[in-house]
Design an enzyme around this catalytic site. Sequence first.
Site, PDB file in Angstrom:
ATOM      1  CE1 TYR A  16      -4.225  -2.024   0.217  1.00 38.90           C
ATOM      2  CE2 TYR A  16      -2.639  -3.429   1.740  1.00 38.90           C
ATOM      3  CZ  TYR A  16      -4.063  -3.156   0.946  1.00 38.90           C
ATOM      4  OH  TYR A  16      -4.720  -4.242   0.702  1.00 38.90           O
ATOM      5  CE1 TYR A 144      -7.167  -6.260   3.506  1.00 38.74           C
ATOM      6  CE2 TYR A 144      -6.450  -7.974   4.894  1.00 38.74           C
ATOM      7  CZ  TYR A 144      -6.478  -7.414   4.000  1.00 38.74           C
ATOM      8  OH  TYR A 144      -5.204  -7.667   2.946  1.00 38.74           O
ATOM      9  CG  ASP A 243     -10.176 -14.517   7.596  1.00 40.71           C
ATOM     10  OD1 ASP A 243      -9.294 -14.845   7.907  1.00 40.71           O
ATOM     11  OD2 ASP A 243     -10.135 -13.639   6.429  1.00 40.71           O
ATOM     12  CE  LYS A 272      -2.035 -11.072   8.571  1.00 43.93           C
ATOM     13  NZ  LYS A 272      -3.431 -10.489   7.992  1.00 43.93           N
TER      14      LYS A 272
HETATM   15  C1  LIG Z   1      -3.937 -10.721   6.634  1.00 42.74           C
HETATM   16  C2  LIG Z   1      -5.460 -11.312   6.547  1.00 42.74           C
HETATM   17  C3  LIG Z   1      -5.727 -11.957   5.339  1.00 42.74           C
HETATM   18  C4  LIG Z   1      -4.826 -11.880   4.158  1.00 42.74           C
HETATM   19  O1  LIG Z   1      -3.758 -12.772   4.447  1.00 42.74           O
HETATM   20  P1  LIG Z   1      -2.579 -12.510   3.239  1.00 42.74           P
HETATM   21  O2  LIG Z   1      -1.512 -13.661   3.840  1.00 42.74           O
HETATM   22  O3  LIG Z   1      -1.933 -11.150   3.652  1.00 42.74           O
HETATM   23  O4  LIG Z   1      -2.796 -12.708   2.135  1.00 42.74           O
HETATM   24  C5  LIG Z   1      -7.040 -12.154   5.282  1.00 42.74           C
HETATM   25  N1  LIG Z   1      -7.889 -12.173   6.401  1.00 42.74           N
HETATM   26  C6  LIG Z   1      -7.360 -11.626   7.294  1.00 42.74           C
HETATM   27  C7  LIG Z   1      -8.671 -11.714   8.633  1.00 42.74           C
HETATM   28  C8  LIG Z   1      -6.425 -11.132   7.706  1.00 42.74           C
HETATM   29  O5  LIG Z   1      -5.936 -10.550   8.795  1.00 42.74           O
END
Ligand SMILES: *Cc1c(COP(=O)(O)O)cnc(C)c1O
Length: 424
Positions: A16, A144, A243, A272
């Site tokens: 970004y 997000y 997620d 992550k």
């Molecule tokens: C960081 C994140 C993503 C995307 O993961 P990347 O490895 O950056 O593609 C998706 N969902 C959530 C909740 C996130 O925090």
Amino acid sequence: MSDLAAYDRDHVWHPYTSMSTPTPTRVVTSARGVRLTLDDGREVIDGMSSWWCAIHGYRHPVLDAAVRDQLGRMAHVMFGGITHEPAVSLTRRLVELTPPGLEHVFLADSGSVAVEVAIKVALQAQRGRGAPERTRLLTVRGGYHGDTFGAMSVCDPVGGMHAAYPRVLPRQLFAPRPPAPGGDVAGWTTELDGVLADHANEVAAVIVEPLLQGAGGMHVYDVECLRVLRRRCDAHGWLLVLDEIATGFGRTGTMFAAEQAGVVPDVMCVGKALTGGYLTLSAVLTTGEVAAAVSSSDAGVLMHGPTYMGNPLACAVASASIDLLVGGDWAGQVAAVSAGLGAGLRPLGALDGVADVRVLGAVGVVQLERQVDVERATAAALDAGVWLRPFRDLVYAMPPYVTSPTELATVTAGVAAAVRAELG
Ligand SMILES: *Cc1c(COP(=O)(O)O)cnc(C)c1O
């Protein structure tokens, strides 16, 4: 500026960031424990865990050894028609660690890709169940889910991704942002039902970040909202996709955030912290019913297969990271980080210009009444010995679980310095 930094500024995209007027970047030369070493010799504590990932700190001897051992066998091999011990062992650990019922694992390469796969799973499962008209996703505002197109379509629809790519994103359904703990869940539920009223038969799945919305605003919401979503999914035959890419592996105080609501999803994404911050890897877990529905869709197979699927190095270090986590006192560590963040950050709530202070697990957030000047806040935190990466109106920290009480005091002092620099 060093040659390296100058070349970086002229040629390297950062997340970004503008190529014409880039914000400054710092050169990190090494990292160890909870500290990053900068090229000017400074050692600073990483208050960000490299964006949620480095939960055990850097250069952990056990994780280093896991990568080295695997490197001695093979770095990578294709996953089509081939399997290997690192992928199977990691799958076994994930099935055992996640809520009961999640039994089938797709190993993908990043969080965003996991979300894409979860969306494909939802659409194909509905086709397999004989409901091909169910092609839309329902989510909540303020979320997000990543930077690829399917994931972007379920990110918060105001500004951001949706403004940058008008007319090209799939059009999804958005319920209001769920209320903070103790807020008006009944009112939110009524609004949710209003959004659904005319669309129940178009929806394939609901996708949300459980309990804590991360990059969409570091918003903590009432656990009851997750239970409401679970009930709506059951009533209408939608899949619930959680997620847990940011919240998973203990960050919010439970191994997975949804455990605090007692809710089990049909599909779950992790990423992550999965590899302890070593390599990029994510996973999508589904129930047996969902896997069977996908497999009985007209395609007959789950239509995805990344080149680096199940990368052995990443799987090996992920298994080692999970073993470190469950073999240690992660709950005690997260509780201690939580207490330290609370003690250090709560007093900032009294400052003029601070809108809110919130702490959930090992995440501490100070929300200001205005946008943060990222460079000014970053510089102030670095002067206090801490690496932070504020965004929008938020200065926040989610340090490695192994951060000691003294180091935590430095982290919160860094947040305070960034906040004060902003408030003048
Ligand atoms: C960081 C994140 C993503 C995307 O993961 P990347 O490895 O950056 O593609 C998706 N969902 C959530 C909740 C996130 O925090």
